[in-house]
Scaffold this motif. Structure first.
Motif, PDB file in Angstrom:
ATOM      1  N   ASP A  42       2.846  -0.637  -2.888  1.00  0.00           N
ATOM      2  CA  ASP A  42       2.100  -0.706  -4.221  1.00  0.00           C
ATOM      3  C   ASP A  42       1.427   0.741  -4.463  1.00  0.00           C
ATOM      4  OD1 ASP A  42       3.071  -3.317  -4.258  1.00  0.00           O
ATOM      5  OD2 ASP A  42       1.125  -3.894  -3.729  1.00  0.00           O
ATOM      6  N   ASN A  43       0.418   0.856  -4.946  1.00  0.00           N
ATOM      7  CA  ASN A  43      -0.257   2.047  -5.869  1.00  0.00           C
ATOM      8  C   ASN A  43      -1.627   2.260  -5.225  1.00  0.00           C
ATOM      9  OD1 ASN A  43      -1.185  -0.356  -6.989  1.00  0.00           O
ATOM     10  ND2 ASN A  43      -1.284   0.278  -8.955  1.00  0.00           N
ATOM     11  N   LYS A  44      -2.152   1.994  -4.143  1.00  0.00           N
ATOM     12  CA  LYS A  44      -3.196   1.957  -3.674  1.00  0.00           C
ATOM     13  C   LYS A  44      -3.672   3.465  -3.275  1.00  0.00           C
ATOM     14  CE  LYS A  44      -3.215  -2.311  -4.400  1.00  0.00           C
ATOM     15  NZ  LYS A  44      -3.958  -3.000  -5.601  1.00  0.00           N
ATOM     16  N   VAL A  45      -3.532   4.522  -3.940  1.00  0.00           N
ATOM     17  CA  VAL A  45      -3.618   5.766  -3.405  1.00  0.00           C
ATOM     18  C   VAL A  45      -5.098   6.244  -2.930  1.00  0.00           C
ATOM     19  CG1 VAL A  45      -1.496   6.925  -4.334  1.00  0.00           C
ATOM     20  CG2 VAL A  45      -3.504   6.684  -5.794  1.00  0.00           C
ATOM     21  N   ASP A  46      -6.095   5.643  -4.047  1.00  0.00           N
ATOM     22  CA  ASP A  46      -7.448   5.697  -3.941  1.00  0.00           C
ATOM     23  C   ASP A  46      -8.047   5.340  -2.611  1.00  0.00           C
ATOM     24  OD1 ASP A  46      -7.732   6.938  -6.445  1.00  0.00           O
ATOM     25  OD2 ASP A  46      -7.848   4.609  -7.193  1.00  0.00           O
ATOM     26  N   ASN A  47      -7.234   4.221  -1.974  1.00  0.00           N
ATOM     27  CA  ASN A  47      -7.631   3.858  -0.644  1.00  0.00           C
ATOM     28  C   ASN A  47      -6.814   4.382   0.230  1.00  0.00           C
ATOM     29  OD1 ASN A  47      -6.506   1.369   1.460  1.00  0.00           O
ATOM     30  ND2 ASN A  47      -8.799   1.416   0.961  1.00  0.00           N
ATOM     31  N   TRP A  48      -5.792   4.853   0.153  1.00  0.00           N
ATOM     32  CA  TRP A  48      -4.884   5.562   1.030  1.00  0.00           C
ATOM     33  C   TRP A  48      -5.481   6.603   1.475  1.00  0.00           C
ATOM     34  CZ3 TRP A  48       0.058   4.283  -1.575  1.00  0.00           C
ATOM     35  CH2 TRP A  48       0.205   2.961  -1.648  1.00  0.00           C
ATOM     36  N   VAL A  49      -5.854   7.456   0.535  1.00  0.00           N
ATOM     37  CA  VAL A  49      -6.397   9.100   0.711  1.00  0.00           C
ATOM     38  C   VAL A  49      -7.468   8.870   1.565  1.00  0.00           C
ATOM     39  CG1 VAL A  49      -7.672   9.331  -1.240  1.00  0.00           C
ATOM     40  CG2 VAL A  49      -6.095  11.200  -0.347  1.00  0.00           C
ATOM     41  N   ASP A  50      -8.517   7.695   1.487  1.00  0.00           N
ATOM     42  CA  ASP A  50      -9.663   7.795   2.322  1.00  0.00           C
ATOM     43  C   ASP A  50      -9.635   7.763   3.639  1.00  0.00           C
ATOM     44  OD1 ASP A  50     -11.486   7.947  -0.220  1.00  0.00           O
ATOM     45  OD2 ASP A  50     -11.533   6.116  -0.048  1.00  0.00           O
ATOM     46  N   GLY A 184       4.884  -8.552   7.807  1.00  0.00           N
ATOM     47  CA  GLY A 184       3.737  -8.145   7.317  1.00  0.00           C
ATOM     48  C   GLY A 184       2.517  -8.243   8.267  1.00  0.00           C
ATOM     49  N   ILE A 185       1.522  -7.275   8.301  1.00  0.00           N
ATOM     50  CA  ILE A 185       0.445  -7.198   9.156  1.00  0.00           C
ATOM     51  C   ILE A 185      -0.852  -7.186   8.300  1.00  0.00           C
ATOM     52  CG2 ILE A 185       1.756  -5.897  11.074  1.00  0.00           C
ATOM     53  CD1 ILE A 185       0.220  -3.621   9.881  1.00  0.00           C
ATOM     54  N   ASP A 186      -0.778  -7.624   7.325  1.00  0.00           N
ATOM     55  CA  ASP A 186      -2.170  -7.757   6.454  1.00  0.00           C
ATOM     56  C   ASP A 186      -2.813  -9.121   6.772  1.00  0.00           C
ATOM     57  OD1 ASP A 186      -1.864  -5.557   4.743  1.00  0.00           O
ATOM     58  OD2 ASP A 186      -0.717  -6.601   3.037  1.00  0.00           O
ATOM     59  N   LYS A 187      -3.916  -9.358   6.380  1.00  0.00           N
ATOM     60  CA  LYS A 187      -4.822 -10.359   6.590  1.00  0.00           C
ATOM     61  C   LYS A 187      -3.993 -11.963   6.098  1.00  0.00           C
ATOM     62  CE  LYS A 187      -8.169  -8.748   4.779  1.00  0.00           C
ATOM     63  NZ  LYS A 187      -9.653  -8.380   4.184  1.00  0.00           N
ATOM     64  N   SER A 188      -3.344 -11.578   4.918  1.00  0.00           N
ATOM     65  CA  SER A 188      -2.629 -12.523   4.280  1.00  0.00           C
ATOM     66  C   SER A 188      -1.385 -13.246   5.284  1.00  0.00           C
ATOM     67  CB  SER A 188      -1.812 -12.140   2.824  1.00  0.00           C
ATOM     68  OG  SER A 188      -1.218 -10.960   3.120  1.00  0.00           O
ATOM     69  N   SER A 189      -0.975 -12.543   5.996  1.00  0.00           N
ATOM     70  CA  SER A 189       0.280 -12.807   7.008  1.00  0.00           C
ATOM     71  C   SER A 189      -0.036 -13.916   7.956  1.00  0.00           C
ATOM     72  CB  SER A 189       0.713 -11.523   7.468  1.00  0.00           C
ATOM     73  OG  SER A 189      -0.156 -11.063   8.728  1.00  0.00           O
ATOM     74  N   LYS A 190      -1.457 -13.724   8.168  1.00  0.00           N
ATOM     75  CA  LYS A 190      -1.920 -14.970   9.249  1.00  0.00           C
ATOM     76  C   LYS A 190      -1.332 -14.734  10.560  1.00  0.00           C
ATOM     77  CE  LYS A 190      -3.909 -17.342   5.986  1.00  0.00           C
ATOM     78  NZ  LYS A 190      -5.081 -17.180   5.538  1.00  0.00           N
ATOM     79  N   ARG A 191      -0.831 -13.501  10.902  1.00  0.00           N
ATOM     80  CA  ARG A 191      -0.342 -13.354  12.193  1.00  0.00           C
ATOM     81  C   ARG A 191      -1.370 -12.786  12.910  1.00  0.00           C
ATOM     82  NH1 ARG A 191       4.085 -11.646   8.866  1.00  0.00           N
ATOM     83  NH2 ARG A 191       5.734 -13.272   9.172  1.00  0.00           N
ATOM     84  N   ASN A 221      -9.781  -7.687   0.171  1.00  0.00           N
ATOM     85  CA  ASN A 221      -8.440  -8.085  -0.349  1.00  0.00           C
ATOM     86  C   ASN A 221      -7.632  -8.781   0.993  1.00  0.00           C
ATOM     87  OD1 ASN A 221      -5.825  -8.469  -1.515  1.00  0.00           O
ATOM     88  ND2 ASN A 221      -6.147  -6.602  -2.828  1.00  0.00           N
ATOM     89  N   LYS A 222      -7.233  -9.865   0.483  1.00  0.00           N
ATOM     90  CA  LYS A 222      -6.297 -10.523   1.562  1.00  0.00           C
ATOM     91  C   LYS A 222      -5.099  -9.764   2.024  1.00  0.00           C
ATOM     92  CE  LYS A 222      -3.595 -13.769  -1.326  1.00  0.00           C
ATOM     93  NZ  LYS A 222      -3.122 -15.249  -1.563  1.00  0.00           N
ATOM     94  N   TYR A 223      -4.563  -8.740   0.744  1.00  0.00           N
ATOM     95  CA  TYR A 223      -3.426  -7.948   1.097  1.00  0.00           C
ATOM     96  C   TYR A 223      -4.058  -6.713   1.527  1.00  0.00           C
ATOM     97  CZ  TYR A 223      -0.977 -11.472  -1.617  1.00  0.00           C
ATOM     98  OH  TYR A 223      -0.411 -12.688  -1.857  1.00  0.00           O
ATOM     99  N   SER A 224      -4.458  -6.583   2.634  1.00  0.00           N
ATOM    100  CA  SER A 224      -5.024  -5.495   3.472  1.00  0.00           C
ATOM    101  C   SER A 224      -5.105  -5.692   4.757  1.00  0.00           C
ATOM    102  CB  SER A 224      -6.821  -5.239   2.888  1.00  0.00           C
ATOM    103  OG  SER A 224      -7.432  -4.417   3.738  1.00  0.00           O
TER     104      SER A 224
END
Length: 252
Positions: A42-50, A184-191, A221-224
């Motif tokens: 996606d486009n989460k550059v503000d998060n990634w760069v941190d 997927g390894i985000d929280k949404s994956s439930k893995r 975010n669940k996609y995190s």
């Protein structure tokens, strides 16, 4: 006597030839080190760069599949340049993040229209700013063989999603891949963490590569992906001498 000498000499040549051939095969067929491809969508550059200091400290070289570049601010473009300068791969995730199958089969666009809108338009903008993606990830994982084949005109590989419980789909050779199925390894994956580590263990055991998909890092975010999970992955990779690959590196 002469015939015996000739015969022995010929046999020696054959043996040498076979040995040389084996050595050549060994060199050409040599497998790279087992490893991991850690991808972010996606486009989460503000998060990634941190989190670049964290990635740097663990020696991570990740792949960032970028969408909606047409909406990036100058500051976000600069942050993406910083991410690239740290050795990470900047890859492509379409222009607008449309579901590509819906765009063609429900909205009745042609595949050529899809490529112009969702691939060529975004690539042009990124190329102008010094980003040259060579690998691709499908939004929502929606893909088919026709799309795969068409996208190979633009990219070395495409990445879909592994939405199954067959984790082996996300374990691939360390080279010559064209279609990847990221787990997927985000929280949404439930893995569970155990699921994730088991995939890494399998990659180590088989001299292959695990492909993972996340979005944001350590947000609500669940996609995190959680920081705890990332640290467990980094710890396993270090303890087991796995290598971090980019999607482009395992597509050669």
């Amino acid at each position: 006597m002469a015939k015996k000498v000739v015969r022995a000499f010929c046999t020696l040549l054959v043996i040498i030839g076979l040995f040389s051939g084996c050595k050549k095969f060994e060199k050409q067929g040599h497998l790279k080190e087992p490893g991991i491809v850690l991808t972010f969508d996606d486009n989460k550059v503000d998060n990634w760069v941190d989190y670049l200091p964290l990635l740097d400290s663990a020696g991570v070289k990740a792949t960032f599949y970028i969408c909606k570049y047409n909406r990036f601010t100058s500051e976000q473009k600069n942050k993406l340049s910083i991410i690239q300068s740290h050795g990470h791969e900047i890859a492509f995730h379409t222009t607008n993040h449309y579901n590509m199958e819906d765009y063609v089969y429900k909205q009745k666009h042609t595949i050529d229209e899809l490529m112009r809108c969702e691939v060529e338009a975004g690539l042009k903008m990124m190329n102008r700013d010094g980003f040259y993606p060579t690998t691709f990830a499908y939004p929502y994982g929606a893909h088919n063989g026709v799309f795969d084949k068409t996208l190979m005109r633009y990219f070395k590989s495409v990445r879909a999603l592994n939405g199954t419980q067959d984790f082996s789909k996300s374990i691939v050779p360390t080279q010559n891949n064209d279609v990847l199925y990221g787990l997927g390894i985000d929280k949404s994956s439930k893995r569970s963490d155990a699921d994730v580590i088991s995939v890494l263990q399998s990659a180590k055991n088989n001299n292959t590569c695990a492909v993972f998909v996340a979005h944001e890092i350590n947000t609500a975010n669940k996609y995190s992906v959680t920081l705890e999970r990332l640290l467990k992955i980094f710890s396993f990779v270090k303890a087991n001498n796995l290598k971090y690959y980019t999607a482009s590196q395992i597509s050669d």
